[in-house]
Design a protein around this motif. Structure first.
Motif, short mmCIF file in Angstrom:
data_model
loop_
_atom_site.label_atom_id
_atom_site.label_comp_id
_atom_site.label_asym_id
_atom_site.label_seq_id
_atom_site.Cartn_x
_atom_site.Cartn_y
_atom_site.Cartn_z
N GLY A 211 -19.00 -10.08 49.47
CA GLY A 211 -19.75 -11.13 48.81
C GLY A 211 -19.63 -11.11 47.31
O GLY A 211 -20.40 -11.76 46.59
N SER A 212 -18.64 -10.39 46.81
CA SER A 212 -18.45 -10.23 45.36
C SER A 212 -16.96 -10.15 45.05
O SER A 212 -16.15 -9.74 45.90
CB SER A 212 -19.15 -8.95 44.88
N GLY A 213 -16.58 -10.49 43.81
CA GLY A 213 -15.20 -10.39 43.38
C GLY A 213 -14.85 -9.06 42.76
O GLY A 213 -13.69 -8.84 42.36
N THR A 214 -15.80 -8.13 42.70
CA THR A 214 -15.58 -6.85 42.01
C THR A 214 -14.40 -6.07 42.57
O THR A 214 -13.55 -5.58 41.79
CB THR A 214 -16.86 -6.00 42.04
N PRO A 215 -14.27 -5.87 43.89
CA PRO A 215 -13.10 -5.14 44.39
C PRO A 215 -11.76 -5.79 44.01
O PRO A 215 -10.79 -5.09 43.72
CB PRO A 215 -13.30 -5.15 45.91
N ALA A 216 -11.73 -7.11 43.98
CA ALA A 216 -10.51 -7.80 43.59
C ALA A 216 -10.17 -7.49 42.14
O ALA A 216 -9.01 -7.20 41.81
CB ALA A 216 -10.67 -9.31 43.79
N PHE A 217 -11.15 -7.55 41.26
CA PHE A 217 -10.89 -7.26 39.85
C PHE A 217 -10.41 -5.83 39.64
O PHE A 217 -9.54 -5.56 38.80
CB PHE A 217 -12.14 -7.53 39.02
N ALA A 218 -10.97 -4.89 40.39
CA ALA A 218 -10.53 -3.50 40.28
C ALA A 218 -9.06 -3.37 40.70
O ALA A 218 -8.30 -2.61 40.08
CB ALA A 218 -11.42 -2.60 41.14
N SER A 219 -8.66 -4.11 41.72
CA SER A 219 -7.25 -4.05 42.15
C SER A 219 -6.33 -4.65 41.10
O SER A 219 -5.21 -4.18 40.91
CB SER A 219 -7.08 -4.78 43.49
N PHE A 220 -6.80 -5.65 40.38
CA PHE A 220 -5.98 -6.25 39.32
C PHE A 220 -5.76 -5.25 38.18
O PHE A 220 -4.67 -5.18 37.59
CB PHE A 220 -6.64 -7.52 38.77
N LEU A 221 -6.80 -4.48 37.86
CA LEU A 221 -6.66 -3.45 36.83
C LEU A 221 -5.54 -2.47 37.18
O LEU A 221 -4.70 -2.13 36.34
CB LEU A 221 -7.99 -2.70 36.67
N VAL A 222 -5.51 -2.05 38.43
CA VAL A 222 -4.46 -1.12 38.87
C VAL A 222 -3.08 -1.79 38.76
O VAL A 222 -2.11 -1.17 38.33
CB VAL A 222 -4.72 -0.68 40.32
N ALA A 223 -3.00 -3.05 39.12
CA ALA A 223 -1.72 -3.77 39.05
C ALA A 223 -1.20 -3.84 37.62
O ALA A 223 0.00 -3.67 37.37
CB ALA A 223 -1.89 -5.17 39.62
N TYR A 224 -2.09 -4.09 36.64
CA TYR A 224 -1.64 -4.17 35.26
C TYR A 224 -1.19 -2.79 34.74
O TYR A 224 -0.27 -2.71 33.92
CB TYR A 224 -2.76 -4.73 34.37
N ALA A 225 -1.84 -1.74 35.22
CA ALA A 225 -1.41 -0.40 34.85
C ALA A 225 0.01 -0.13 35.36
O ALA A 225 0.83 0.47 34.66
CB ALA A 225 -2.38 0.64 35.41
N VAL A 226 0.30 -0.59 36.57
CA VAL A 226 1.66 -0.46 37.11
C VAL A 226 2.64 -1.23 36.24
O VAL A 226 3.75 -0.74 35.94
CB VAL A 226 1.71 -0.97 38.57
N CYS A 227 2.26 -2.41 35.78
CA CYS A 227 3.16 -3.24 34.97
C CYS A 227 3.47 -2.60 33.63
O CYS A 227 4.63 -2.60 33.19
CB CYS A 227 2.56 -4.63 34.77
N PHE A 228 2.46 -2.06 32.94
CA PHE A 228 2.79 -1.48 31.64
C PHE A 228 3.54 -0.16 31.80
O PHE A 228 4.39 0.18 30.97
CB PHE A 228 1.57 -1.37 30.70
N ALA A 229 3.30 0.56 32.88
CA ALA A 229 4.07 1.78 33.13
C ALA A 229 5.53 1.44 33.42
O ALA A 229 6.45 2.11 32.94
CB ALA A 229 3.46 2.56 34.30
N LEU A 230 5.75 0.38 34.20
CA LEU A 230 7.11 -0.05 34.53
C LEU A 230 7.86 -0.52 33.28
O LEU A 230 9.03 -0.17 33.08
CB LEU A 230 7.05 -1.18 35.56
N THR A 231 7.18 -1.29 32.44
CA THR A 231 7.80 -1.76 31.20
C THR A 231 8.23 -0.59 30.32
O THR A 231 9.33 -0.57 29.77
CB THR A 231 6.84 -2.67 30.42
N TRP A 232 7.35 0.38 30.18
CA TRP A 232 7.68 1.55 29.34
C TRP A 232 8.83 2.34 29.95
O TRP A 232 9.78 2.72 29.24
CB TRP A 232 6.45 2.45 29.20
N ALA A 233 8.78 2.60 31.25
CA ALA A 233 9.77 3.47 31.88
C ALA A 233 11.17 2.85 31.87
O ALA A 233 12.16 3.56 31.69
CB ALA A 233 9.35 3.76 33.33
N VAL A 234 11.27 1.53 32.03
CA VAL A 234 12.58 0.90 32.17
C VAL A 234 13.11 0.36 30.84
O VAL A 234 14.30 0.52 30.54
CB VAL A 234 12.53 -0.25 33.20
#
Length: 449
Positions: free
Chosen positions: A406-429
């Motif tokens: 009944g809330s969007g909180t779990p979705a927002f937490a998953s987006f935070l993880v996704a952005y962390a993956v993106c900046f790690a990928l950008t740095w590594a490659v």
């Protein structure tokens, strides 16, 4: 036929004398009317993000159903981007802009016909899916404009083209706000009545003022080659994070405000346009910053800030603080806009760096430049298509989150993880200093993109 007056037979924007003499004026004219067509395309693509605001209790569609409804255009829009990319080279940028604009009449007229209580949910889903053709306009427009501009101007030109198109999202939301304010939430056809003549105008302007480039030839070989290129898929992941966030949040913002914070359709409409508007306006800045400081650097720091903004939104969602939520969510839109511009600048830069390797191996500069244009044009279509799926993922994440909690909180937490993956990928490659000497030159070139 590629010999009519609307076909340009020779085009070399990298030649400075040609560019200053005639190229810049022609490219800017095509850019202007490309922006108009793409703008209308984005508005129709995001049509159902505002139609759901008109769907009150008599429509019998629950919040989960509405999230799924606004997800359908992103799914279809992602898949049609590949054929739309190929169509530019096959039929010509001007010609395809006309066709793609006229096609927008189909979902708009269909929506006008079915938008009333009593229509089945399946019918709504089919009509919403039709609006996906508006998402294809982006891919064909970007591929076309990419061919018109020299490498040194691509970041700004692509950012301006995409930003002008992206503004179609908040504009249709403002139109919906005006209709709800002045005519009430029972007048969705007024929105459609406004856009029908605008579609005709955009098609007419494309026919009168745009050009086709004869050197752009249908090249399925380049498309197949980009699918085998690892950077196509790496950049697709980054574009899911930037553009997928922009389009997904644009479609879902109003529904989140209604279901998370109890806003009425009018109250939601008063807020939903702000984030998409700022994200659209700032996209050219992302391209400009990438031109000056390197696409990889701007993209890396942009995803860092997106992760921070997602953290703010997750907190605000958990404590149901609307002011803090709005600050964080609008921040996500702004940073997504910057990231859209910087990631798209990286695409031609990557293939330009690889073209330098081909020149070093003995290939002529002209042939290498032609290869770079072919590959980057095809890659833009693929990356744009995969990136658009991010909008689908976001709306499905919201749907599941609200169903389960009944809330969007779990979705927002998953987006935070996704952005962390993106900046790690950008740095590594693209930013990490190379450790293998044979690849050092190429890695440095890619980091400058």
């Amino acid at each position: 036929m590629r010999t009519s007056a609307r076909w340009i037979q020779e085009w070399d924007p990298e030649d400075t004398a040609f560019w200053e003499r005639t190229g810049k004026r022609t490219a800017n004219r095509n850019l202007l009317f490309s922006v108009l067509s793409e703008h209308i395309g984005f508005s129709i693509w995001s049509l159902w993000s505002v139609m759901v605001l008109f769907m009150g209790k008599p429509y019998h569609v629950d919040p989960a159903g509405k999230f799924f409804l606004v997800a359908m255009p992103t799914l279809v829009g992602a898949f049609v981007r590949i054929p739309y990319t190929v169509a530019v080279a096959r039929f010509g940028g001007r010609n395809w802009t006309i066709v793609s604009a006229v096609l927008l009449l189909v979902p708009t007229l269909a929506a006008a016909y079915v938008m009333h209580p009593g229509t089945s949910y399946t019918t709504f889903m089919v009509v919403a899916a039709l609006t996906g053709v508006g998402g294809g306009n982006f891919a064909s427009s970007m591929t076309n404009i990419n061919a018109f501009f020299p490498m040194r101007r691509k970041g700004w030109a692509l950012g301006l083209n995409a930003g002008g198109g992206n503004i179609g999202v908040p504009v249709i939301q403002l139109v919906a706000l005006a209709v709800i304010t002045w005519a009430g939430a029972n007048s969705p056809r007024l929105v459609l009545g406004i856009y029908l003549p605008l579609i005709v105008v955009s098609a007419t302007c494309a026919a009168l003022f745009m050009d086709n480039l004869a050197p752009m030839k249908s090249d399925t070989g380049a498309l197949a080659a980009t699918l085998r290129e690892k950077h196509t898929w790496l950049m697709s992941v980054l574009y899911i994070g930037s553009f997928g966030s922009f389009i997904g949040f644009s479609f879902a913002f109003g529904l989140v405000l209604q279901n998370q914070f109890g806003r009425t359709p009018l109250e939601a409409a008063q807020l939903t346009f702000i984030g998409p508007l700022l994200g659209s306006l700032i996209r050219p800045l992302g391209g400009w910053l990438a031109d000056r400081h390197g696409g990889a650097r701007i993209t890396f720091w942009n995803f860092v800030t997106m992760a921070a903004a997602a953290g703010v939104v997750t907190y605000a969602s958990s404590v149901r603080s609307l002011p803090v939520f709005l600050v964080g969510f609008i921040g996500l839109f702004v940073f997504a806009g910057v990231g859209n511009g910087s990631t798209y600048k990286m695409i031609p830069g990557i293939f330009d760096a690889k073209a330098q390797d081909r020149i070093a191996a003995g290939e002529s500069q002209e042939a290498a430049a032609a290869w770079s244009r072919r590959m980057s044009g095809a890659a833009i279509g693929v990356i744009g298509a995969v990136g658009a799926l991010g909008g689908l993922f976001i709306n499905l994440a919201f749907r599941q989150s609200f169903l389960d909690t009944g809330s969007g909180t779990p979705a927002f937490a998953s987006f935070l993880v996704a952005y962390a993956v993106c900046f790690a990928l950008t740095w590594a490659v693209y930013l990490r200093r190379p450790t293998a000497a044979p690849d050092a030159e190429r890695a440095v070139a890619l980091a400058r993109t």
